[in-house]
Design an enzyme around this catalytic site. Structure first.
Site: not given
Ligand code: DAK
Length: 255
Positions: A63, A106, A109
């Site tokens: 997400a 997400g 998911e």
């Molecule tokens: N959201 C927003 N931006 C993201 C992102 C994300 N999940 N993942 C990556 N990006 C963005 C990065 O911020 C970066 O943007 P800039 O800094 O260039 O502006 C760009 O994509 C490239 O990412 P990286 O520079 O980090 O790329 P790397 O190859 O170094 O690393 C990575 C790739 C996938 C390991 C890393 O980006 C990472 O750790 N990303 C976050 C992964 C994460 O934590 N995902 C879980 C998100 S929380 C809900 C229910 C469920 C949810 C939400 C709401 N409700 C019921 C309301 C779910 C929650 C989630 O999924």
């Protein structure tokens, strides 16, 4: 629809996530666009299967943390954040997720909302939300547990670690693995084979398998979503997401 690209190939529809700068992070507009596109394809009697694709680097990295970070419990519960995904899971024709690269949070998911998950050999799956001070909220605690069992789901969600495609196949999350460069053509070919069958029969068959799987899943999903939304009342959510955006380690309260 800026967040996705769609196309049809004979009886197969393709939904391609299209937010390359954010590794296809799923914001609310993406959820709307996917739901709308899938509903449109379902209404089209010539379409027998939908394939969801990301990019080579990321199916979807979760997400959208930038969009979510400032939200509080009030907005989460008032707007019922991400309830839109229920529209996608209600689609009655078969759906296939073809995962290359990251399928995190997400993204993992969304793959699990599809009926079949195919993976490229370099795919990485995980539920890293705990590192952001929250938990999976789009089905992770419910669908993952049903797919791979309690202990493994606990281990993956509590550690937030990523697993590779081979492990994901071994534990039953992924149906088949293909070389990354062949994944799309293999997914389209499987979808074409499914779409050649009686459309009505595949819809009935899908519903029957879902019934085996989903006893009281809807209750579990609603419970999970309410808990996820409630976490936006905690300082830990602000700190976890701020730390990610500021590229530093999170400092959580120890209580
Ligand atoms: N959201 C927003 N931006 C993201 C992102 C994300 N999940 N993942 C990556 N990006 C963005 C990065 O911020 C970066 O943007 P800039 O800094 O260039 O502006 C760009 O994509 C490239 O990412 P990286 O520079 O980090 O790329 P790397 O190859 O170094 O690393 C990575 C790739 C996938 C390991 C890393 O980006 C990472 O750790 N990303 C976050 C992964 C994460 O934590 N995902 C879980 C998100 S929380 C809900 C229910 C469920 C949810 C939400 C709401 N409700 C019921 C309301 C779910 C929650 C989630 O999924």
């Amino acid at each position: 629809m800026q967040t996705i690209r769609t196309e049809t190939r004979d009886r197969v529809a393709v939904i391609r996530l299209n937010r390359p700068d954010a590794l296809n992070a799923l914001n609310r507009a993406t959820a709307q666009d996917i739901a709308e596109a899938a509903e449109g394809f379902e209404k089209h009697p010539a379409i027998g299967c939908i394939v969801v694709l990301g990019s080579d680097k990321a199916f979807a990295a979760g997400a959208d943390i930038k969009e979510m970070h400032p939200a509080g419990f009030r907005e989460m519960i008032r707007d019922d954040w991400f309830a839109t995904w229920d529209r996608f899971t209600a689609i009655r024709i078969p759906t296939i997720a073809a995962v290359n690269g990251y399928a995190l949070g997400g993204g993992c998911e969304l793959a699990m909302m599809c009926d079949i998950i195919l993976a490229g050999d370099g795919a990485r799956f995980g539920q890293p939300e705990i590192g952001l001070g929250v938990m999976p909220g789009m089905g992770g605690t419910q669908r993952l547990t049903r797919l791979i069992g309690k202990s493994k789901a606990m281990e993956l969600c509590l550690t937030g670690r990523m697993m590779d495609a081979q492990e994901a196949e071994r534990i039953g999350l992924v149906a088949r693995i293909f070389p990354a460069e062949r994944l799309e053509e293999e997914a389209l070919s499987m979808a074409a084979a499914i779409a050649q069958r009686s459309r009505l029969s595949t819809m009935i068959l899908k519903e029957s398998i879902q019934r085996a799987d989903e006893g009281s899943l809807s209750e579990g999903l609603l419970f999970e979503r309410r808990l996820f939304q409630a976490m936006f009342a905690l300082e830990d959510q602000k700190e976890g997401m701020a730390a990610y955006l500021e590229k530093r380690a999170a400092r959580f309260e120890r209580d």
